[in-house]
Design a protein around this motif. Structure first.
Motif, PDB file in Angstrom:
ATOM      1  N   LEU A  14       0.866  -1.179   0.000  1.00  0.00           N
ATOM      2  CA  LEU A  14       0.000   0.000   0.000  1.00  0.00           C
ATOM      3  C   LEU A  14       0.905   1.232   0.000  1.00  0.00           C
ATOM      4  CD1 LEU A  14      -3.048   0.727   0.252  1.00  0.00           C
ATOM      5  CD2 LEU A  14      -2.715   0.876   2.709  1.00  0.00           C
ATOM      6  N   ILE A  15       0.837   2.019  -1.065  1.00  0.00           N
ATOM      7  CA  ILE A  15       1.701   3.196  -1.197  1.00  0.00           C
ATOM      8  C   ILE A  15       0.821   4.415  -1.452  1.00  0.00           C
ATOM      9  CG2 ILE A  15       3.663   4.220  -2.428  1.00  0.00           C
ATOM     10  CD1 ILE A  15       4.302   1.421  -3.535  1.00  0.00           C
ATOM     11  N   GLU A  16       1.077   5.474  -0.691  1.00  0.00           N
ATOM     12  CA  GLU A  16       0.358   6.729  -0.922  1.00  0.00           C
ATOM     13  C   GLU A  16       1.339   7.785  -1.435  1.00  0.00           C
ATOM     14  OE1 GLU A  16      -2.428   7.745   2.334  1.00  0.00           O
ATOM     15  OE2 GLU A  16      -2.047   5.715   3.065  1.00  0.00           O
ATOM     16  N   LYS A  17       0.777   8.911  -1.893  1.00  0.00           N
ATOM     17  CA  LYS A  17       1.586  10.007  -2.469  1.00  0.00           C
ATOM     18  C   LYS A  17       2.449   9.499  -3.629  1.00  0.00           C
ATOM     19  CE  LYS A  17       1.591  12.750   1.757  1.00  0.00           C
ATOM     20  NZ  LYS A  17       2.364  13.441   2.789  1.00  0.00           N
ATOM     21  N   MET A  18       1.789   8.853  -4.584  1.00  0.00           N
ATOM     22  CA  MET A  18       2.509   8.258  -5.710  1.00  0.00           C
ATOM     23  C   MET A  18       3.188   9.301  -6.593  1.00  0.00           C
ATOM     24  SD  MET A  18       2.936   5.076  -5.788  1.00  0.00           S
ATOM     25  CE  MET A  18       3.542   4.906  -7.456  1.00  0.00           C
ATOM     26  N   SER A  19       2.703  10.537  -6.574  1.00  0.00           N
ATOM     27  CA  SER A  19       3.348  11.565  -7.408  1.00  0.00           C
ATOM     28  C   SER A  19       4.793  11.789  -6.941  1.00  0.00           C
ATOM     29  CB  SER A  19       2.563  12.880  -7.357  1.00  0.00           C
ATOM     30  OG  SER A  19       2.471  13.332  -6.019  1.00  0.00           O
ATOM     31  N   ILE A  20       5.037  11.737  -5.618  1.00  0.00           N
ATOM     32  CA  ILE A  20       6.397  11.889  -5.068  1.00  0.00           C
ATOM     33  C   ILE A  20       7.243  10.695  -5.517  1.00  0.00           C
ATOM     34  CG2 ILE A  20       7.770  11.935  -2.925  1.00  0.00           C
ATOM     35  CD1 ILE A  20       5.366  13.362  -1.600  1.00  0.00           C
ATOM     36  N   PHE A  21       6.668   9.500  -5.429  1.00  0.00           N
ATOM     37  CA  PHE A  21       7.347   8.266  -5.833  1.00  0.00           C
ATOM     38  C   PHE A  21       7.740   8.335  -7.316  1.00  0.00           C
ATOM     39  CE2 PHE A  21       7.719   3.934  -7.206  1.00  0.00           C
ATOM     40  CZ  PHE A  21       8.105   3.191  -6.098  1.00  0.00           C
ATOM     41  N   ASN A  22       6.768   8.697  -8.168  1.00  0.00           N
ATOM     42  CA  ASN A  22       7.015   8.729  -9.616  1.00  0.00           C
ATOM     43  C   ASN A  22       8.051   9.780 -10.004  1.00  0.00           C
ATOM     44  OD1 ASN A  22       5.167   6.687  -9.874  1.00  0.00           O
ATOM     45  ND2 ASN A  22       3.480   7.996 -10.527  1.00  0.00           N
ATOM     46  N   THR A  23       8.009  10.932  -9.342  1.00  0.00           N
ATOM     47  CA  THR A  23       9.005  11.986  -9.609  1.00  0.00           C
ATOM     48  C   THR A  23      10.401  11.474  -9.284  1.00  0.00           C
ATOM     49  OG1 THR A  23       7.385  13.703  -9.132  1.00  0.00           O
ATOM     50  CG2 THR A  23       9.694  14.359  -9.022  1.00  0.00           C
ATOM     51  N   ALA A  24      10.525  10.752  -8.161  1.00  0.00           N
ATOM     52  CA  ALA A  24      11.834  10.246  -7.722  1.00  0.00           C
ATOM     53  C   ALA A  24      12.388   9.208  -8.696  1.00  0.00           C
ATOM     54  CB  ALA A  24      11.726   9.641  -6.323  1.00  0.00           C
ATOM     55  N   ILE A  25      11.529   8.307  -9.199  1.00  0.00           N
ATOM     56  CA  ILE A  25      12.073   7.288 -10.113  1.00  0.00           C
ATOM     57  C   ILE A  25      12.400   7.903 -11.474  1.00  0.00           C
ATOM     58  CG2 ILE A  25      11.120   5.230  -8.999  1.00  0.00           C
ATOM     59  CD1 ILE A  25       8.993   5.075 -11.062  1.00  0.00           C
ATOM     60  N   ASN A  26      11.591   8.850 -11.916  1.00  0.00           N
ATOM     61  CA  ASN A  26      11.855   9.491 -13.207  1.00  0.00           C
ATOM     62  C   ASN A  26      13.181  10.265 -13.165  1.00  0.00           C
ATOM     63  OD1 ASN A  26      10.797   9.491 -15.776  1.00  0.00           O
ATOM     64  ND2 ASN A  26       9.852  11.500 -15.548  1.00  0.00           N
ATOM     65  N   LYS A  27      13.399  10.941 -12.036  1.00  0.00           N
ATOM     66  CA  LYS A  27      14.616  11.750 -11.855  1.00  0.00           C
ATOM     67  C   LYS A  27      15.872  10.873 -11.863  1.00  0.00           C
ATOM     68  CE  LYS A  27      16.028  13.737  -7.900  1.00  0.00           C
ATOM     69  NZ  LYS A  27      15.908  14.462  -6.633  1.00  0.00           N
ATOM     70  N   ASN A  28      15.747   9.651 -11.341  1.00  0.00           N
ATOM     71  CA  ASN A  28      16.911   8.760 -11.239  1.00  0.00           C
ATOM     72  C   ASN A  28      17.119   7.877 -12.472  1.00  0.00           C
ATOM     73  OD1 ASN A  28      18.400   8.783  -8.472  1.00  0.00           O
ATOM     74  ND2 ASN A  28      16.252   9.098  -7.970  1.00  0.00           N
ATOM     75  N   LYS A  29      16.246   8.016 -13.474  1.00  0.00           N
ATOM     76  CA  LYS A  29      16.368   7.182 -14.682  1.00  0.00           C
ATOM     77  C   LYS A  29      17.749   7.354 -15.324  1.00  0.00           C
ATOM     78  CE  LYS A  29      13.446   7.787 -18.223  1.00  0.00           C
ATOM     79  NZ  LYS A  29      12.266   7.583 -19.108  1.00  0.00           N
ATOM     80  N   LYS A  30      18.225   8.584 -15.331  1.00  0.00           N
ATOM     81  CA  LYS A  30      19.538   8.887 -15.953  1.00  0.00           C
ATOM     82  C   LYS A  30      20.698   8.257 -15.179  1.00  0.00           C
ATOM     83  CE  LYS A  30      20.217  13.353 -13.548  1.00  0.00           C
ATOM     84  NZ  LYS A  30      19.096  13.236 -12.601  1.00  0.00           N
ATOM     85  N   ASN A  31      20.471   7.885 -13.912  1.00  0.00           N
ATOM     86  CA  ASN A  31      21.538   7.297 -13.092  1.00  0.00           C
ATOM     87  C   ASN A  31      21.635   5.777 -13.216  1.00  0.00           C
ATOM     88  OD1 ASN A  31      22.279   9.836 -12.007  1.00  0.00           O
ATOM     89  ND2 ASN A  31      20.619   9.705 -10.503  1.00  0.00           N
ATOM     90  N   LEU A  32      20.690   5.163 -13.946  1.00  0.00           N
ATOM     91  CA  LEU A  32      20.733   3.709 -14.114  1.00  0.00           C
ATOM     92  C   LEU A  32      21.857   3.335 -15.073  1.00  0.00           C
ATOM     93  CD1 LEU A  32      16.918   2.872 -14.536  1.00  0.00           C
ATOM     94  CD2 LEU A  32      18.277   2.685 -12.462  1.00  0.00           C
ATOM     95  N   SER A  33      22.559   2.238 -14.759  1.00  0.00           N
ATOM     96  CA  SER A  33      23.634   1.759 -15.637  1.00  0.00           C
ATOM     97  C   SER A  33      23.426   0.275 -15.918  1.00  0.00           C
ATOM     98  CB  SER A  33      24.986   1.981 -14.963  1.00  0.00           C
ATOM     99  OG  SER A  33      25.164   1.038 -13.913  1.00  0.00           O
ATOM    100  N   ASP A  34      24.390  -0.323 -16.622  1.00  0.00           N
ATOM    101  CA  ASP A  34      24.267  -1.760 -16.928  1.00  0.00           C
ATOM    102  C   ASP A  34      24.765  -2.632 -15.768  1.00  0.00           C
ATOM    103  OD1 ASP A  34      26.986  -1.368 -17.074  1.00  0.00           O
ATOM    104  OD2 ASP A  34      27.223  -2.212 -19.085  1.00  0.00           O
ATOM    105  N   GLN A  35      25.029  -2.011 -14.603  1.00  0.00           N
ATOM    106  CA  GLN A  35      25.508  -2.762 -13.438  1.00  0.00           C
ATOM    107  C   GLN A  35      24.716  -2.460 -12.165  1.00  0.00           C
ATOM    108  OE1 GLN A  35      28.008  -5.036 -13.572  1.00  0.00           O
ATOM    109  NE2 GLN A  35      28.440  -4.636 -15.735  1.00  0.00           N
ATOM    110  N   ASN A  36      24.238  -1.223 -12.010  1.00  0.00           N
ATOM    111  CA  ASN A  36      23.719  -0.816 -10.695  1.00  0.00           C
ATOM    112  C   ASN A  36      22.245  -1.162 -10.490  1.00  0.00           C
ATOM    113  OD1 ASN A  36      22.319   1.201 -12.068  1.00  0.00           O
ATOM    114  ND2 ASN A  36      23.547   2.891 -11.292  1.00  0.00           N
ATOM    115  N   ILE A  37      21.852  -1.063  -9.230  1.00  0.00           N
ATOM    116  CA  ILE A  37      20.486  -1.374  -8.796  1.00  0.00           C
ATOM    117  C   ILE A  37      20.063  -0.290  -7.820  1.00  0.00           C
ATOM    118  CG2 ILE A  37      19.035  -3.039  -7.521  1.00  0.00           C
ATOM    119  CD1 ILE A  37      21.207  -5.190  -8.276  1.00  0.00           C
ATOM    120  N   PHE A  38      18.854   0.229  -7.987  1.00  0.00           N
ATOM    121  CA  PHE A  38      18.297   1.168  -7.021  1.00  0.00           C
ATOM    122  C   PHE A  38      17.218   0.448  -6.206  1.00  0.00           C
ATOM    123  CE2 PHE A  38      20.445   4.211  -9.578  1.00  0.00           C
ATOM    124  CZ  PHE A  38      20.583   5.360  -8.817  1.00  0.00           C
ATOM    125  N   ILE A  39      17.269   0.651  -4.886  1.00  0.00           N
ATOM    126  CA  ILE A  39      16.215   0.126  -4.018  1.00  0.00           C
ATOM    127  C   ILE A  39      15.525   1.318  -3.350  1.00  0.00           C
ATOM    128  CG2 ILE A  39      17.414  -2.060  -3.647  1.00  0.00           C
ATOM    129  CD1 ILE A  39      18.157  -1.055  -0.845  1.00  0.00           C
TER     130      ILE A  39
END
Length: 401
Positions: free
Chosen positions: A114-139
């Motif tokens: 159960l997750i609330e305030k999904m707009s905050i969640f979505n903003t955070a994952i979109n912002k970090n998209k550029k930081n994804l690489s072929d090795q790393n993992i975000f939790i």
């Protein structure tokens, strides 16, 4: 490129139903015209997401298709596991399907959070998209609201580019240790993952080569019909049954955290479920469901399959009968006042925010010795949830025959 949401939907829900052979998977429980899977599917409709992929097993296929129709999701893929192998093979085999390009960002959701305030969640994952690489993992870390021993934690340090690198995991600590971890700015580990397809492949090749080989074979030999991949059983059962945490997260050094201060729960215990009902009780209260008793009153908030949620209001000096039940156990969460509880031969005082479990056949009662009302949110869990399942031993209001 949009983010591909992947929903892990294989959990059996046994934690909530320890005595039931016919237990319900948590993601499908009707909590009052909504389910956790339904809320998860609604999350994937945000504009940053591509069509969802759902990882599950044959047993749940019918219910998942019902949910997809109900939530009007027409574009999707389902990956069916032929046997239970925990989250590592589930995550890998889902990522390996040919619909997903190598550099596609994948957001792994649990179907029962159960997750609330999904707009905050979505903003955070979109912002970090550029930081994804072929090795790393975000939790994802959730700022703790209490020193809970029901969740794992992690600690981080800041690195280049203002990224939080995870430097330590702590598995479900005792409350005293949890307090210390929170002081050190530890976060709850939510069990959600964000990474690219090529990172999944590279990590499994490096740390779990046997599982990688068997999952590749299971996907390559899969049958595909009506948007559904039926993974090859002979190959899939050779994959090592391990969680993603043990298989990959404990081995790799490239784990980063997205820290969030939003309401989140995995509703993994009746205590958490009772907190949720208490928070939203105004949506459930109906006047016709209020029942008056000599000790105060109770309100039936919601009756589900083999569970009933109530709120008890015990007036000052009110005392319920000393009783037991043959067909149900009970969970109580005190939300107001100090409740003096008899449980078999013990007398226990519970304060607001504290929980107690009343097992099947246990002799119990609650009384209010104070000058202010006591309120308790109660979950009755069992096969018979009627007032007829009360065996009274003592009662100050003369109801013992």
């Amino acid at each position: 490129m949009k983010i591909r949401p992947v929903i892990l939907c294989g959990g059996a829900g046994t934690r909530l139903w320890p005595n039931s052979k016919n237990h319900q998977a948590k993601q499908f429980i009707d909590f009052g015209n909504w389910t956790l899977l339904g809320k998860t599917l609604e999350r994937t409709k945000a504009s940053i997401f591509d069509a969802p992929v759902i990882s599950t097993n044959k047993k749940y296929l019918k219910q998942i298709k019902q949910h997809l129709r109900k939530h009007k999701i027409n574009k999707y893929k389902i990956v069916l596991e032929p046997a239970k192998r925990n989250t590592a093979p589930a995550i890998l085999s889902t990522a390996l399907i040919k619909d997903i390009p190598n550099n596609q960002p994948l957001m792994f959701f649990s179907a029962d959070h159960l997750i609330e305030k999904m707009s905050i969640f979505n903003t955070a994952i979109n912002k970090n998209k550029k930081n994804l690489s072929d090795q790393n993992i975000f939790i994802f870390g959730i700022k703790p609201t209490s020193p809970s021993s029901e969740y794992g934690y992690f600690l981080t340090k800041k690195i280049k580019g203002n990224i939080n690198k995870v430097n330590r995991f702590i598995e479900k600590p005792k409350e005293a240790k949890a307090k210390q971890i929170i002081k050190n700015k530890g976060y709850w580990n939510s069990g959600m993952f964000y990474l690219r397809k090529d990172s999944i492949i590279n990590n499994f090749k490096k740390y779990q080569p046997k599982t990688y080989k068997n999952c590749v074979n299971a996907v390559n030999k899969a049958k595909y019909k009506a948007n559904t991949y039926y993974l090859n059983k002979a190959s899939f059962i050779k994959a090592t049954a391990k969680s993603f945490d043990y298989a990959i997260l404990e081995k790799t050094k490239q784990i980063n955290a997205i820290k969030l201060d939003i309401p989140w729960s995995d509703l993994g215990s009746w205590k958490e479920i009772l907190k949720m009902y208490d928070k939203n009780k105004n949506k459930y209260i109906k006047r016709k469901n209020v029942y008056y008793r000599p000790w105060g009153r109770y309100t039936n908030l919601f009756e589900g399959r083999e569970f009933l949620i109530k709120e008890l209001y015990v007036k000052p000096k009110g005392i319920l009968s000393l009783q037991k039940h043959h067909h149900r156990a009970e969970h109580w969460l005190v939300t107001q006042g100090n409740a003096k509880i008899t449980l078999n031969k013990d007398i226990i005082v519970k304060k607001p925010g504290e929980h107690i479990f009343i097992p099947l056949e246990a002799i119990h009662r609650v009384q209010n010795s104070g000058k202010k009302p006591v309120k308790i949110v109660e979950a009755q869990v069992g096969s018979i949830l009627k007032e007829s399942d009360i065996v009274r031993f003592q009662d100050v209001y003369g109801r013992v025959k």
